[in-house]
Design an enzyme around this catalytic site. Structure first.
Site, short mmCIF file in Angstrom:
data_model
loop_
_atom_site.label_atom_id
_atom_site.label_comp_id
_atom_site.label_asym_id
_atom_site.label_seq_id
_atom_site.Cartn_x
_atom_site.Cartn_y
_atom_site.Cartn_z
N HIS A 55 -5.71 -0.95 0.04
CA HIS A 55 -5.99 0.05 -1.00
C HIS A 55 -4.74 0.41 -1.78
O HIS A 55 -3.62 0.41 -1.27
CB HIS A 55 -6.68 1.29 -0.42
CG HIS A 55 -5.87 2.12 0.52
ND1 HIS A 55 -5.05 3.14 0.10
CD2 HIS A 55 -5.79 2.12 1.88
CE1 HIS A 55 -4.51 3.73 1.15
NE2 HIS A 55 -4.92 3.12 2.24
N HIS B 9 1.96 9.62 5.50
CA HIS B 9 1.34 10.77 4.84
C HIS B 9 2.36 11.91 4.68
O HIS B 9 2.05 13.07 4.88
CB HIS B 9 0.08 11.24 5.59
CG HIS B 9 -1.11 10.40 5.31
ND1 HIS B 9 -2.37 10.92 5.11
CD2 HIS B 9 -1.25 9.06 5.19
CE1 HIS B 9 -3.22 9.94 4.88
NE2 HIS B 9 -2.56 8.79 4.93
N GLU C 118 -9.25 5.25 -1.40
CA GLU C 118 -9.45 5.16 0.04
C GLU C 118 -9.15 6.48 0.72
O GLU C 118 -9.86 6.88 1.67
CB GLU C 118 -8.55 4.06 0.61
CG GLU C 118 -8.81 3.71 2.08
CD GLU C 118 -7.97 4.52 3.06
OE1 GLU C 118 -8.16 4.37 4.28
OE2 GLU C 118 -7.12 5.32 2.61
N GLU C 119 -8.12 7.17 0.26
CA GLU C 119 -7.65 8.38 0.94
C GLU C 119 -8.63 9.54 0.84
O GLU C 119 -8.49 10.53 1.56
CB GLU C 119 -6.29 8.81 0.39
CG GLU C 119 -5.17 7.81 0.61
CD GLU C 119 -4.78 7.66 2.07
OE1 GLU C 119 -5.33 8.38 2.93
OE2 GLU C 119 -3.92 6.81 2.36
N ASP D 181 1.32 3.78 3.13
CA ASP D 181 -0.14 3.77 3.27
C ASP D 181 -0.72 3.86 1.86
O ASP D 181 -0.86 4.95 1.32
CB ASP D 181 -0.57 4.96 4.13
CG ASP D 181 -2.05 5.00 4.40
OD1 ASP D 181 -2.77 4.05 4.02
OD2 ASP D 181 -2.51 6.00 4.97
N GLU E 126 -3.69 -2.46 6.62
CA GLU E 126 -3.34 -1.05 6.50
C GLU E 126 -1.94 -0.77 7.05
O GLU E 126 -1.33 -1.62 7.68
CB GLU E 126 -4.36 -0.19 7.27
CG GLU E 126 -5.49 0.36 6.42
CD GLU E 126 -5.05 1.56 5.58
OE1 GLU E 126 -3.84 1.87 5.53
OE2 GLU E 126 -5.92 2.18 4.96
#
Length: 371
Positions: free
Chosen positions: A75, A332, A221-222, A189, A244
């Site tokens: 993604h 994140h 995606e998130e 990510d 990922e």
């Protein structure tokens, strides 16, 4: 390939390091992936036969016209935010896009992508001199956080080209760390997954493969695996491979049950996460390919984690999927860290895996006839 886990130092950036840096530095929170999409299309165009898009902006690049349909997914979006409100005194509030811990939001620099160009913002914090002793160890909740762009009024904010809905991303330039094998930056990510897909396609372009590969660089995606679902609706894959950024459990104080993976320990495979349980035959195939190629493979089960394979799995009557991960530390957040050796071995693994996915092997993955 040998079992050594350290890559050669890459302090002088090679092609792969340059690509990783460009992808990490690109701004692309959920719903605002345009800068990342431009890089992905530029890189995939010479490596694939055709490129198209789904209705929400995911990139679908095809290589080959015969054999099983392999959806090769990563993604484009990163965790970030958007401007929510502008206060009369010139401060702003932020709508978060994706999962952040409250404690990583304070006293950070951010970039607001306004209509007149990027604007630096800071999530300010009160000086220790004005905080009562009993408050100093308390967590500041996200609804108490404000962005400061240096403006004194709402009119000055608007003059900067900032308005509600503008995207916000962490400010954290890519850098190769001391020793040359670990890279720090934002958005691993899943920019690390995009780089794996691009580098794998570069190798498969040179050597060939027995499949129809549909590279899906997905959006949003998130915030709910949205692009993977719409892209899979178009592709209708026989199998799906999601690439990922994984999580590591090698930080001091990490619970043993949180993650077993460690940075530099090789690529990983998730045997469980909150969005999917992978196809067991597919997992066995990945293990066998890793063993044959002498690539260390880390096995992990992670709560509180979703990925595109969960959306791909639940389309078109069900699709065998796996989620393969490049371990990442402190994801994140502003300053995530990856290991170049893990990245390189992931590329080797997926190239070898895709070469194994001929029609007979894929048919076996999809056969649930009792024996």
């Amino acid at each position: 390939m040998g079992l050594a886990l350290l890559a050669a130092p890459a302090t002088a950036q090679d092609r792969t390091a340059r690509l990783l840096g460009e992808l990490a530095d690109a701004h692309g929170p959920s719903g605002f992936e345009e800068p990342v999409r431009k890089i992905v299309v530029r890189e995939l165009a010479p490596l694939t036969d055709s490129i198209r898009y789904d209705g929400v902006g995911s990139v679908i690049a095809q290589s080959g016209t015969t054999g099983p349909k392999i959806m090769f997914d990563a993604h484009m979006d990163e965790v970030g935010g958007m401007v929510r409100r502008i206060a009369p005194g010139g401060l702003l509030t932020m709508q978060l896009l994706g999962g952040f811990l409250d404690q990583v939001l304070i006293d950070k620099r951010w970039t607001i992508l306004g209509s007149k160009g990027p604007v630096t913002a800071v999530t300010g914090i009160r000086s220790v001199h004005t905080v009562a002793a009993e408050e100093r160890s308390r967590l500041i909740p996200r609804d108490m956080i404000f962005l400061d762009v240096g403006a004194r009024t709402a009119a000055e904010v608007e003059a900067l080209g900032i308005s509600p809905g503008d995207p916000i991303v962490p400010w954290s330039p890519f850098e190769i760390m001391s020793g040359g094998v670990r890279y720090v930056g934002k958005a691993w990510d899943d920019r690390v997954g995009l780089a794996v897909v691009i580098e794998a396609m570069r190798r498969l372009k040179e050597t060939g493969h027995p499949n129809q590969i549909f590279v899906a660089a997905t959006v949003q995606e998130e915030i709910g695996l949205r692009g993977a679902r719409t892209a899979a609706d178009i592709i209708k894959p026989d199998v799906g491979i999601a690439i990922e950024a994984g999580v590591t459990g090698d930080m001091p104080g990490s619970p043993a049950e949180a993650s077993q993976a460690r940075l530099g320990g090789g690529p990983g495979i998730f045997l469980f996460d909150s969005s999917t349980i992978p196809n067991r035959k597919f997992v066995a195939l990945v293990k066998a390919v890793a063993a044959a190629e002498r690539i260390p493979l880390q096995l992990d089960l992670v709560q509180g984690y979703g990925d595109d394979s969960g959306a791909i799995q639940a389309t078109d009557g069900g699709v065998p999927t796996v989620n393969l991960v490049v371990p990442g530390r402190s994801l994140h957040a502003h300053n995530g860290i990856i290991d170049r050796g893990d990245f390189d071995r992931m590329v080797e693994l997926v190239v070898a895996l895709i070469r194994r996915l001929d029609a007979k092997t894929v048919a076996e993955l999809k056969d649930f006839t009792p024996r």
